[in-house]
Write a protein that holds these residues in place. Structure first.
Motif, short mmCIF file in Angstrom:
data_model
loop_
_atom_site.label_atom_id
_atom_site.label_comp_id
_atom_site.label_asym_id
_atom_site.label_seq_id
_atom_site.Cartn_x
_atom_site.Cartn_y
_atom_site.Cartn_z
N ASP A 96 35.17 37.68 59.84
CA ASP A 96 36.50 37.65 59.21
C ASP A 96 36.81 36.34 58.50
O ASP A 96 37.86 36.22 57.87
CB ASP A 96 37.59 37.86 60.28
N ALA A 97 35.95 35.37 58.65
CA ALA A 97 36.27 34.05 58.08
C ALA A 97 36.23 34.07 56.56
O ALA A 97 36.77 33.18 55.91
CB ALA A 97 35.30 33.01 58.61
N TYR A 98 35.60 35.09 55.98
CA TYR A 98 35.55 35.20 54.52
C TYR A 98 36.14 36.52 54.07
O TYR A 98 36.08 37.52 54.77
CB TYR A 98 34.10 35.09 54.02
N GLN A 99 36.70 36.50 52.86
CA GLN A 99 37.24 37.74 52.28
C GLN A 99 36.59 38.03 50.94
O GLN A 99 35.87 37.20 50.40
CB GLN A 99 38.76 37.60 52.12
N GLY A 100 36.85 39.19 50.41
CA GLY A 100 36.30 39.57 49.12
C GLY A 100 35.37 40.75 49.23
O GLY A 100 35.01 41.38 48.23
N GLY A 101 34.96 41.08 50.45
CA GLY A 101 34.00 42.16 50.66
C GLY A 101 34.58 43.56 50.43
O GLY A 101 33.82 44.52 50.33
N HIS A 102 35.89 43.65 50.31
CA HIS A 102 36.52 44.96 50.15
C HIS A 102 36.35 45.51 48.73
O HIS A 102 36.66 46.65 48.47
CB HIS A 102 38.02 44.85 50.47
N THR A 103 35.90 44.67 47.81
CA THR A 103 35.81 45.12 46.42
C THR A 103 34.55 44.55 45.77
O THR A 103 34.03 43.54 46.22
CB THR A 103 37.06 44.64 45.62
N ASP A 104 34.08 45.21 44.72
CA ASP A 104 32.97 44.68 43.95
C ASP A 104 33.44 43.65 42.92
O ASP A 104 32.62 42.99 42.30
CB ASP A 104 32.26 45.82 43.19
N ALA A 105 34.76 43.57 42.73
CA ALA A 105 35.27 42.71 41.66
C ALA A 105 35.27 41.25 42.08
O ALA A 105 35.41 40.92 43.25
CB ALA A 105 36.69 43.14 41.30
N ASN A 106 35.08 40.36 41.09
CA ASN A 106 35.21 38.93 41.34
C ASN A 106 36.68 38.57 41.50
O ASN A 106 37.54 39.13 40.83
CB ASN A 106 34.68 38.14 40.14
N ALA A 107 36.95 37.63 42.39
CA ALA A 107 38.29 37.05 42.46
C ALA A 107 38.25 35.75 41.66
O ALA A 107 37.20 35.15 41.49
CB ALA A 107 38.64 36.75 43.90
N LEU A 108 39.42 35.33 41.16
CA LEU A 108 39.49 34.02 40.51
C LEU A 108 40.09 33.03 41.50
O LEU A 108 41.22 33.18 41.93
CB LEU A 108 40.35 34.09 39.24
N VAL A 109 39.28 32.03 41.87
CA VAL A 109 39.73 31.02 42.82
C VAL A 109 39.95 29.71 42.06
O VAL A 109 39.13 29.34 41.21
CB VAL A 109 38.67 30.81 43.91
N MET A 110 41.06 29.03 42.35
CA MET A 110 41.26 27.76 41.67
C MET A 110 40.43 26.67 42.33
O MET A 110 40.21 26.67 43.53
CB MET A 110 42.73 27.37 41.64
#
Lengths: 422, 436
Positions: A96-110
């Protein structure tokens, strides 16, 4: 006698850890052989897959750009399946320490400079600050902590045209440290919630930020909100401020990178991978086209390590998996072939952010990720390579460093494990 | 185009340029050791500072990066002295392990500390005298162990402890380590030396001060285990390895001790002996610090043939196979890897090995420093910091399943015992129980 295992993975970063975990899944007995602390300490802790190809991007779908990559790119060997395999191993390792696995899309992180990075996986503490999600933002920097200039970062983000308001303020940290104190010192003070005039570090900090808050719905700090008790720190600050709190990844030494390193090593322990660290692999003994023994320089004396299969994951030029002098680029452990222009002035592009040849330097893998000699034949039957030591990817421009490490690590580790278990 | 080609300025012919060229000596002072390449390799990433246990608790301590490459540059100037903060470095050598660029940080610290003590410290000061006494623990122990029971009673006396603290600056918070009633060497002589003779399996044991005077059971375990594998063990005359002397800047004392050790051990190497140590700071010293700091005949040979005991068996015997066949009565351990073991790459071996041993449950209590760092935690003014550094380890030990501690380092074991009240074993003792 030598110290003997089925698979020996040389390296200590994301590629090496992934290769070791992947090999361990096949049932092989695996050892990770790391030299110094890995370059993860200098890394942002973000996990990217592919954000740009040749200046095009950012891609919202990292897999969409795969076909436009140059022919010799390691993603063409690992394939989309390899990338997904690498991400699966990563997700299982960090939980659970990381997120983003729910989607194939890239997130934009600052980033701490106020730019945006297309990223496949990001620490949970970074999540509320995604620039791809909405909500006005207050960025908080500290006097004396030069790694993050909040007003400058806010101006950068605004100039990039984000669809929300960003404001940056600089406040004094509730406790004063020496002028070049390290982020870890700030993090520990928050961890322990040390007493200061007017309360404790957390409460006084929250009060100072609350006074600056002007309707923003999320507040970002440089990534230093606690180490061992980071969740408590963020929860308490969020509670006191009444809005979500997030961390902005910083440069080295990066707490997010340090934490990722810890998580990956814990996962190795869990998977029964044996770890030897602190000394470099420097030489080997081979017979009949196979590496039989890897020699480790244990304070000027050689210690032999034996394995059926070897994975080389020592990193690129920064991680010292590749070495260079004024004429040559070499791979120092097995002396694998690393192609490069003869004229050193062709190694780089005149533009600082140009298309540098050096960025793609590395060993040339065959379709099983075995480093090949100039004639295209593998140097050794039982040697595979993963991560930054593999050539063909310009990971800084593509935003693909972690992805290349995960994908090649997963494939090289699995192949090595399967071979060794046969 | 290469760098060697002539510049484009046509008024400067290449030949004229070389004729006029005079090399500029940037750093005119000559030193015994050329540390400049090390200083040049530092790219200020601060990885060393982040891994420094002292910097973590001591806001006044500027960290290994300053103590090493930065200070080295600063003191090239004639009027710049070594900063007194160098005396706060505990010589845990974690910075060496953290540096991604191969800067010889601990070597730079040891040299700077030596220079500071030689040139700037008042030889009549309480601090100097106290440090000299602590650094020469071996000499003290030799005296103390002549009448072990008397010494133990004396040193355990709280009045004596208070005097030590007031007069010498040695903390009264700690219990002085007890002297054994029979030293390891006395035992060794009584049993008549080696019980096994061999032409091809030969080791020379560097027992160090602590297993001689305080924990001879560790030395005995080492002898019995190696003899059970058919090794001829010899125990040459020896002095302190030098570790506490490096940490206190007493390089002259250390060099004298090193000279004797190199002389007594290196002569055995051509006869087929390797050197084995049971204390990881001793093996670290012989392996790394000796050749880094001193130029003595045979010193490199000694360095290349020195091993930690468990490490030696792992490399030369099927230790894992033997352990898998063995079993001991149920016991569980909280294992702490000493910094100097970590820096030799030995931090995982005890856990890795004993996990395979039937009856044993062993858990690594994490990578924090124990905080005592030899003599550091014995100094009155450092005691609190030492305990703060150790807090993580105490915490992890108490949360571990095991109720017996385990480590290779004598002073780490003092700290573990002091902070938790646990009994502490050396891996060799468990190995003896399993195999002999």
């Amino acid at each position: 006698m030598a110290i003997t295992d089925d698979v020996l993975v040389i390296g200590g970063g994301i590629a090496a850890c992934t290769a070791a975990l992947s090999a361990a899944e096949t049932g092989a007995r695996v050892r990770l052989l790391a030299h110094k602390k890995s370059t993860l300490r200098q890394a942002s802790g973000l996990v990217d897959v592919l954000g740009y190809v040749d200046g095009d991007g950012p891609f919202s779908d990292p897999y969409a750009g795969l076909d436009s990559l140059p022919e010799d790119h390691p993603y063409h060997i690992a394939g989309e399946d390899g990338i997904r395999e690498g991400l699966r191993i990563f997700d299982e390792a960090v939980g659970d320490a990381y997120q983003g696995g729910h989607t194939d899309a890239n997130a934009l992180v600052m980033t701490h400079g106020g730019t945006m990075k297309p990223t496949a996986r990001y620490p949970e503490s970074v999540a509320p600050g995604l620039t791809s999600s909405s909500g006005d933002m207050l960025l908080v920097g500290f006097e004396g902590l030069t790694d993050f200039d909040a007003p400058v970062a806010a101006d950068h983000l605004t100039a990039a045209g984000v669809p929300f308001d960003v404001r940056g303020v600089t406040v004094g940290f509730p406790k004063s440290f020496r002028s070049d104190a390290k982020v870890t010192r700030f993090a520990k003070a928050l961890d322990r919630d040390e007493s200061v005039a007017g309360g404790t570090v957390r409460s006084v900090l929250a009060d100072a930020v609350a006074a600056e808050l002007d309707g923003e719905t999320r507040v970002g700090f440089p990534a230093m909100l606690g180490d061992d008790h980071d969740e408590d720190v963020r929860d308490e600050l969020a509670d006191r401020l009444g809005v979500p709190v997030f961390e902005v990844p910083t440069g080295p030494p990066s707490l997010l990178g340090l934490k990722l390193e810890d998580m990956l090593f814990d996962a190795l322990d869990e998977a029964g991978v044996r770890i030897s660290s602190g000394n470099p692999a420097v030489d080997f003994e081979a017979a009949d086209g196979r590496i039989e023994t890897v020699l480790v320089d244990q304070k000027s004396r050689m210690t032999p390590y034996e394995a059926d299969q070897i994975v080389l994951a020592t990193g690129g030029l920064v991680g010292k998996g590749l070495d260079s002098d004024r004429e040559h680029v070499t791979e120092p452990v097995f002396d694998c072939y690393v192609p490069h222009p003869e004229d050193r002035y062709e190694w780089s592009d005149p533009e600082a952010f140009g298309n540098h040849a050096f960025a793609r330097f590395g060993v040339v893998p065959d379709d099983e990720l075995r480093p090949t000699a100039e004639d295209g034949e593998p140097h050794f039957e039982n040697l595979r390579a993963a991560g930054g030591v593999v050539g063909g990817a310009d990971v800084a421009r593509e935003k693909s460093a972690s992805g290349v490490s995960l994908a090649t690590g997963a494939v090289a580790g699995r192949l090595a494990g399967e071979e060794a278990s046969q | 185009m290469s760098d060697a080609e002539s510049p484009t300025n046509p008024t400067l012919a290449p030949d004229a340029q070389t004729d006029d060229f005079e090399a500029v000596e940037v750093f005119p002072e000559s030193t015994d050791m050329d540390l400049r390449p090390g200083a040049d390799h530092c790219y200020k990433c601060t990885a060393c500072d982040v891994s420094c246990p002292v910097a973590e608790v001591d806001d006044e301590f500027p960290g290994p990066k300053f103590q090493g490459p930065e200070q080295w540059r600063l003191k090239r100037k004639d009027d710049a002295a070594v900063d007194d903060s160098i005396m706060s470095c505990s010589n845990c050598m974690r910075c060496d392990d953290a540096c991604p660029s191969g800067v010889p940080l601990s070597q730079m610290h040891n040299t700077a500390r030596g220079e500071y003590v030689d040139e700037e410290m008042d030889k009549l000061s309480r601090e100097y005298i106290r440090n000299r006494i602590l650094a020469n623990y071996g000499t003290l122990a030799q005296l103390g162990s002549m009448f072990p029971r008397l010494t133990n009673t004396m040193m355990g006396n709280s009045v004596v402890q208070k005097i030590n603290e007031k007069v010498l600056g040695i903390t009264a918070e700690r219990d002085f380590p007890e002297f054994a009633t029979q030293t390891f060497r006395e035992w060794w002589n009584e049993r008549g030396g080696p019980q096994v003779r061999s032409e091809d399996k030969r080791v020379a044991y560097f027992h160090g001060c602590y297993s001689n005077y305080n924990t001879p059971e560790v030395g005995k375990a080492m002898v019995r285990v190696f003899e059970s594998f058919g090794y001829e063990v010899v125990v040459p005359k020896q002095r302190c390895s030098g570790t506490p002397m490096f940490a206190n800047g007493m390089l002259d004392d250390a060099k004298r001790a090193a000279g004797i050790n190199v002389e007594n051990f290196s002569g055995l190497i051509p006869e087929g002996y390797d050197i084995i140590a049971s204390c990881t700071s001793c093996s670290m010293s012989l392996r790394q610090e000796y050749p880094e700091l001193f130029d003595i005949d045979g010193i490199n040979d000694l360095s290349e043939h020195t091993y930690e005991a468990l490490e030696y068996l792992r490399i030369h015997e099927d230790l894992e196979g033997e352990i898998r066949e063995a079993s001991v009565s149920d016991q569980s351990f909280a294992y702490h890897a000493p910094c100097h073991g970590r820096n030799q790459g030995l931090d995982r071996q005890a856990v890795e090995l004993f996990r395979e041993l039937d009856g044993v449950d062993i858990e690594d209590v994490g990578d924090s420093c124990s905080g005592i760092s030899g003599t550091y935690g014995w100094k009155e003014e450092k005691y609190d910091k030492s305990m703060q550094i150790g807090a993580d380890m105490f915490d992890h030990m108490e949360h571990a399943e095991g109720n017996v501690g385990m480590t290779e380092c004598p002073t780490c074991s003092m700290q573990m015992e002091h902070g938790t009240g646990y009994d502490i074993k050396h891996p060799l003792q468990l190995l003896e129980e399993a195999l002999v």
